[in-house]
Each structure stands twice: as C-alpha cells, then as structure tokens.
Design an enzyme around this catalytic site. Structure first.
Site, PDB file in Angstrom:
ATOM      1  N   SER A  30     -51.941 -65.461  53.505  1.00 12.34           N
ATOM      2  CA  SER A  30     -52.966 -65.423  54.553  1.00 12.34           C
ATOM      3  C   SER A  30     -53.891 -64.214  54.388  1.00 12.34           C
ATOM      4  O   SER A  30     -55.097 -64.317  54.642  1.00 12.34           O
ATOM      5  CB  SER A  30     -52.305 -65.415  55.934  1.00 12.34           C
ATOM      6  OG  SER A  30     -51.423 -64.322  56.061  1.00 12.34           O
ATOM      7  N   THR A  31     -53.368 -63.071  53.953  1.00  9.08           N
ATOM      8  CA  THR A  31     -54.231 -61.896  53.761  1.00  9.08           C
ATOM      9  C   THR A  31     -55.137 -62.115  52.547  1.00  9.08           C
ATOM     10  O   THR A  31     -56.331 -61.780  52.588  1.00  9.08           O
ATOM     11  CB  THR A  31     -53.383 -60.616  53.589  1.00  9.08           C
ATOM     12  OG1 THR A  31     -52.271 -60.670  54.490  1.00  9.08           O
ATOM     13  CG2 THR A  31     -54.199 -59.381  53.879  1.00  9.08           C
ATOM     14  N   ASP A  81     -54.115 -58.542  46.396  1.00  8.28           N
ATOM     15  CA  ASP A  81     -53.103 -59.459  46.922  1.00  8.28           C
ATOM     16  C   ASP A  81     -52.386 -58.817  48.109  1.00  8.28           C
ATOM     17  O   ASP A  81     -52.423 -57.598  48.277  1.00  8.28           O
ATOM     18  CB  ASP A  81     -52.082 -59.793  45.809  1.00  8.28           C
ATOM     19  CG  ASP A  81     -51.232 -61.016  46.132  1.00  8.28           C
ATOM     20  OD1 ASP A  81     -51.437 -61.637  47.194  1.00  8.28           O
ATOM     21  OD2 ASP A  81     -50.363 -61.350  45.311  1.00  8.28           O
ATOM     22  N   GLY A  82     -51.739 -59.647  48.888  1.00  4.12           N
ATOM     23  CA  GLY A  82     -50.949 -59.182  50.023  1.00  4.12           C
ATOM     24  C   GLY A  82     -49.534 -58.838  49.598  1.00  4.12           C
ATOM     25  O   GLY A  82     -49.197 -58.810  48.408  1.00  4.12           O
ATOM     26  N   ALA A  83     -48.680 -58.591  50.591  1.00  2.00           N
ATOM     27  CA  ALA A  83     -47.261 -58.297  50.324  1.00  2.00           C
ATOM     28  C   ALA A  83     -46.454 -58.605  51.570  1.00  2.00           C
ATOM     29  O   ALA A  83     -46.989 -58.670  52.680  1.00  2.00           O
ATOM     30  CB  ALA A  83     -47.081 -56.836  49.943  1.00  2.00           C
ATOM     31  N   GLY A  97     -44.839 -66.548  50.027  1.00  2.00           N
ATOM     32  CA  GLY A  97     -45.552 -67.819  49.835  1.00  2.00           C
ATOM     33  C   GLY A  97     -45.098 -68.556  48.579  1.00  2.00           C
ATOM     34  O   GLY A  97     -45.634 -69.620  48.260  1.00  2.00           O
ATOM     35  N   GLU A 103     -48.202 -64.276  40.561  1.00  2.00           N
ATOM     36  CA  GLU A 103     -48.702 -62.999  41.103  1.00  2.00           C
ATOM     37  C   GLU A 103     -48.295 -61.848  40.193  1.00  2.00           C
ATOM     38  O   GLU A 103     -49.091 -60.937  39.921  1.00  2.00           O
ATOM     39  CB  GLU A 103     -48.143 -62.787  42.510  1.00  2.00           C
ATOM     40  CG  GLU A 103     -48.721 -63.759  43.532  1.00  2.00           C
ATOM     41  CD  GLU A 103     -48.052 -63.709  44.887  1.00  2.00           C
ATOM     42  OE1 GLU A 103     -48.644 -64.228  45.838  1.00  2.00           O
ATOM     43  OE2 GLU A 103     -46.944 -63.162  45.002  1.00  2.00           O
TER      44      GLU A 103
END
Ligand code: 5RP
Length: 218
Positions: A30-31, A81-83, A97, A103
């Site tokens: 989502s981020t 990227d998010g975490a 995800g 990634e």
C-alpha cells in the site's frame, strides 16, 4: 493523522530521491502504491521503472509509466519500497504482500534503497511481525520443521501463491537480535527461495510518516 496519510506523506517524500532520466525500482504494497501514484506526476522526467511484483507493474502501466525487465537495464540508481518492520539499523522485515523475492532482487540491483513507511513500522527488535519465507512447494514441510528448530512457529499462508509459483511460510515467535546471521541461516535451508529479512542489504534511507511530518533516518 491516519496510517494511510502517514504512508502517503512518506511515499511522496521519496520523490526527492528520484533523479531526472532514472530507471526507478518500485516496490510492492500500500505504501509503494502511494509512491506509484506520486511517481505518475513526474513520469515525463524518468525513463521508466522496474517493478517488484505483477501487481505493481500493472499499477505502473495503468499510469502510463514504462516498466522494464530487470535484465534489460543496468544497475538501478534507486529502489523505493515499504516494509513491515524496520529496526534502527534500517534492517527490515518485508514480504507481508508476498513479493519478498523480487523485492530483494530489485533492492540488490539498486545503488540506493529508500524505504517508506508509517511510523508504526519502526521497532527496537525485529520479529513481532511474522517473518515471511518463500519456499518451493515440495520443501514446505521440511523447511517448516527446520524453522521450528530455529525457534519459530511457521504457518503456511492460506491460499497464496507467489508471482514465482511458490508458497509462503509466515514464521511467528522470533526475536531477531542478529538479523544478518538469521537471514543467511534461513536462506541456506534447501527449498527456501528467500526470506523477508533485509539485513545484509538494509535500506539506506528510511522515510517515516509521522503526525509531525516526515522523519528521515539514515
Ligand atoms: C510486500 C512488502 C511490503 O512492502 C510490506 O508488506 C509493507 O506493506 P504496506 O506498505 O502495505 O504496509 O514487503 O511484499
């Protein structure tokens, strides 16, 4: 301020790390989706992207942003990227995800890894978030038994197949004090494709959305 608003402000701050003409590595979740939507505003200034999942590739293409195969490009200047968790050394747990393998590949191929997250993701010790591990399906039970020996409680992610055709074991109950060693030990198990610890190649910059604006950790 909601978590989504915090994610969005962190994602938008990542635009400051994008140089003109760059091929940008793009993460998943989502981020990362907020980042993709922000990137669309400056799409005329970049050459294109490499995506870490089919879902992100579809969202990028939906914005008219070119998506390249990683094999078709050289080293990437930046990956965003998010975490799921980050410690203060910017070592991460990722893979909520299920896109952890791609990634990790895109992060490895990038000079700078900019991680974007809301401030609930910053922790003192990694492991409260179950550690995702991508496993070749026939090795599922063997790998699960080995993970129990390492002190974890692996749970097969229900009805989930990765973009690479594999399954995910989410490992609960780990207190990860030496993330680099555990990352290597788990990756050494036969049948493991990769695990969601990003300790050997941590983030270089962490942009955290907070109620008081974006906090930058390096
Ligand atoms: C996907 C990931 C994501 O970056 C992670 O799960 C964080 O997701 P979100 O931005 O939705 O909180 O590793 O595999």
């Amino acid at each position: 301020m909601t978590r989504d608003e915090q994610k969005k402000q962190a994602a938008e701050a990542a635009l400051d790390h994008i140089d003109a003409g760059a091929v940008v590595g793009v993460g998943t979740g989502s981020t990362a989706n907020f980042f993709i939507d922000a990137l669309a505003r400056i799409k005329h200034r970049i050459e294109g992207t490499v995506a870490s999942s089919e879902a992100s590739a579809a969202r990028l293409k939906g914005h008219g942003i070119p998506v390249f195969d990683l094999n078709a490009v050289d080293e990437l200047p930046v990956y965003v990227d998010g975490a799921d968790e980050s410690n203060h050394y910017l070592q991460l747990i990722k893979g909520g995800g299920g896109a952890l393998t791609r990634e990790k590949i895109v992060a490895a191929a990038s000079r700078k890894f900019v991680c974007v997250a809301d401030d609930s993701k910053l922790v003192d010790v990694l492991g409260k978030f179950p550690l995702p591990i991508e496993v070749i399906p026939m090795a599922r039970s063997y790998v699960a038994r080995e993970l129990v020996k390492l002190g974890g409680r692996p749970v097969l992610r229900d009805k989930f197949v990765t973009d690479n055709g594999n399954v995910i074991l989410d490992v609960h109950g780990l207190t990860i004090l030496d993330a680099g060693t555990l990352e290597a030990d788990i990756n050494n198990l036969a049948g493991v494709v990769t695990n969601g610890l990003f300790a050997r190649r941590p983030a270089d910059v962490l942009l955290l959305g907070t109620a008081n604006g974006v906090r930058t950790l390096t």
